[in-house]
Motif scaffolding. Structure first.
Motif, short mmCIF file in Angstrom:
data_model
loop_
_atom_site.label_atom_id
_atom_site.label_comp_id
_atom_site.label_asym_id
_atom_site.label_seq_id
_atom_site.Cartn_x
_atom_site.Cartn_y
_atom_site.Cartn_z
N ILE A 123 46.53 37.92 36.12
CA ILE A 123 46.04 39.13 37.81
C ILE A 123 45.12 37.88 38.17
O ILE A 123 43.98 37.57 38.22
N ALA A 124 45.35 38.26 40.42
CA ALA A 124 44.84 37.76 40.96
C ALA A 124 44.21 36.00 40.14
O ALA A 124 42.87 35.69 40.35
N TYR B 117 26.49 49.78 40.58
CA TYR B 117 27.13 48.84 40.81
C TYR B 117 26.78 47.68 41.52
O TYR B 117 27.49 46.59 41.28
N ASP B 118 25.78 47.47 42.21
CA ASP B 118 25.28 46.58 43.65
C ASP B 118 24.45 45.71 41.99
O ASP B 118 24.97 44.51 42.17
N ASP B 119 24.00 46.21 41.32
CA ASP B 119 23.48 45.13 39.88
C ASP B 119 24.82 44.71 39.14
O ASP B 119 24.16 43.62 38.59
N CYS B 120 25.41 45.45 39.13
CA CYS B 120 26.48 44.84 38.41
C CYS B 120 27.62 44.28 38.31
O CYS B 120 28.19 42.52 37.77
N PHE B 121 28.27 44.03 39.96
CA PHE B 121 28.47 43.34 40.45
C PHE B 121 28.80 42.76 41.60
O PHE B 121 28.01 42.83 42.10
N PRO C 28 36.46 37.28 32.50
CA PRO C 28 35.84 37.28 32.89
C PRO C 28 36.01 36.32 34.34
O PRO C 28 35.71 37.02 35.79
N GLU C 29 36.94 35.93 34.58
CA GLU C 29 37.12 35.50 35.88
C GLU C 29 38.00 36.78 36.40
O GLU C 29 37.77 36.42 38.50
N SER C 30 38.92 36.90 36.07
CA SER C 30 39.65 37.42 36.86
C SER C 30 39.10 39.53 37.60
O SER C 30 39.04 39.93 38.53
N LYS C 31 37.96 39.18 36.29
CA LYS C 31 37.26 40.37 36.48
C LYS C 31 36.36 40.75 37.47
O LYS C 31 36.00 41.76 37.97
N SER C 32 36.09 39.42 38.96
CA SER C 32 35.24 39.12 39.55
C SER C 32 36.62 39.52 40.64
O SER C 32 35.99 40.07 41.69
N ALA D 55 43.10 45.21 33.65
CA ALA D 55 41.69 45.49 33.87
C ALA D 55 41.12 44.76 32.67
O ALA D 55 39.85 44.06 33.21
N GLY D 56 41.31 44.03 31.81
CA GLY D 56 40.78 43.01 31.03
C GLY D 56 39.77 43.96 30.39
O GLY D 56 39.58 43.57 29.26
N VAL D 57 39.81 45.45 29.62
CA VAL D 57 39.62 46.78 28.87
C VAL D 57 40.55 46.52 27.58
O VAL D 57 39.77 46.52 26.57
#
Length: 231
Positions: free
Chosen positions: A63-64, A98-102, A70-74, A51-53
């Motif tokens: 991953i993906a 969530y709508d604002d953040c993602f 940053p690129e994978s987190k999307s 998850a990049g944490v």
């Protein structure tokens, strides 16, 4: 198409402890995969790396199609094993957050899942049981337009009667070309939806394969196989 997850020689340490010890793993898209193992086997650490944490590791991780960042987190949706939403927030406010953040988040899908779970979007989280809060977090995680979904013990705080509904909700909008990786101790409940499993021990893969192949080879259910591997 590249695989959803590709790991080579992944090592993550906490002081002298090797939580992940040269882990190799490849998982394709289009599967629901159970991540199984004893406490301390490295499951949560692995999910956090993906998850990049957690960034302080060695080895190759993709991953993906990207290194965690940053690129994978999307393209990756992660549900941790602890609550992360503010107690005083209403469900509708969490959807707006969530709508604002993602960027790739579908609020209508989130509201659909909230309704499917029988929850009221006007309720505050502090008014909810642990199981109800978990349903909110699952709805938010599964409403993202991701390619890889990482769920850490998503039904651990839910009573047995509600687990089937939650699993139906998880699969409700899951696209056929995505990967769902779920860590759990409740193997009996998840076994009907699993395509494959990864059993971890001491930071490595102890056993992995397609559920049908493992059942045929060992002549037992995955739940029973887990008990035999870890007894």
């Amino acid at each position: 198409m590249t695989d959803a997850i590709e790991l080579r020689g992944l090592v993550k340490t906490y002081g002298p402890l090797r939580a992940l010890d040269g882990l190799d793993l490849t998982l394709p898209y289009g599967q629901v995969v159970g991540l199984l193992g004893e406490n301390g086997s490295g499951k949560t650490t692995l999910l956090k790396v993906l998850a990049g944490v957690l960034a302080d590791y060695s080895g190759e991780v993709r991953i993906a199609g990207h290194a965690p960042g940053p690129e994978s987190k999307s393209r990756v949706s992660y549900l941790p094993d602890v609550s992360f939403l503010p107690d005083g927030a209403r469900v509708r406010s969490c959807i707006e957050l969530y709508d604002d953040c993602f960027e790739a988040f579908d609020p209508e899908r989130a509201r659909d899942l909230i309704g499917f779970f029988g929850l009221d979007a006007s309720m505050r989280l502090k008014e909810m049981s642990k199981g109800m809060r978990e349903k909110v977090q699952i709805a938010l995680a599964m409403a993202r337009d991701a390619r890889v979904f990482l769920l850490d013990e998503p039904i651990s705080g839910v009573d047995p009667a509600a687990r089937d509904v939650i699993l139906q909700g998880v699969l409700r909008n899951l696209s056929a070309d995505s990967l769902l990786l779920v860590s759990t101790h409740l193997i009996h409940d998840l076994e009907p939806i699993l395509d494959s499993v990864v059993l971890m021990r001491r930071g490595r893969v102890a056993l992995a394969g397609q559920v049908d192949d493992l059942r045929a080879e060992h002549g037992v259910s995955i739940d029973r196989l887990f008990r035999e591997v870890y007894r």
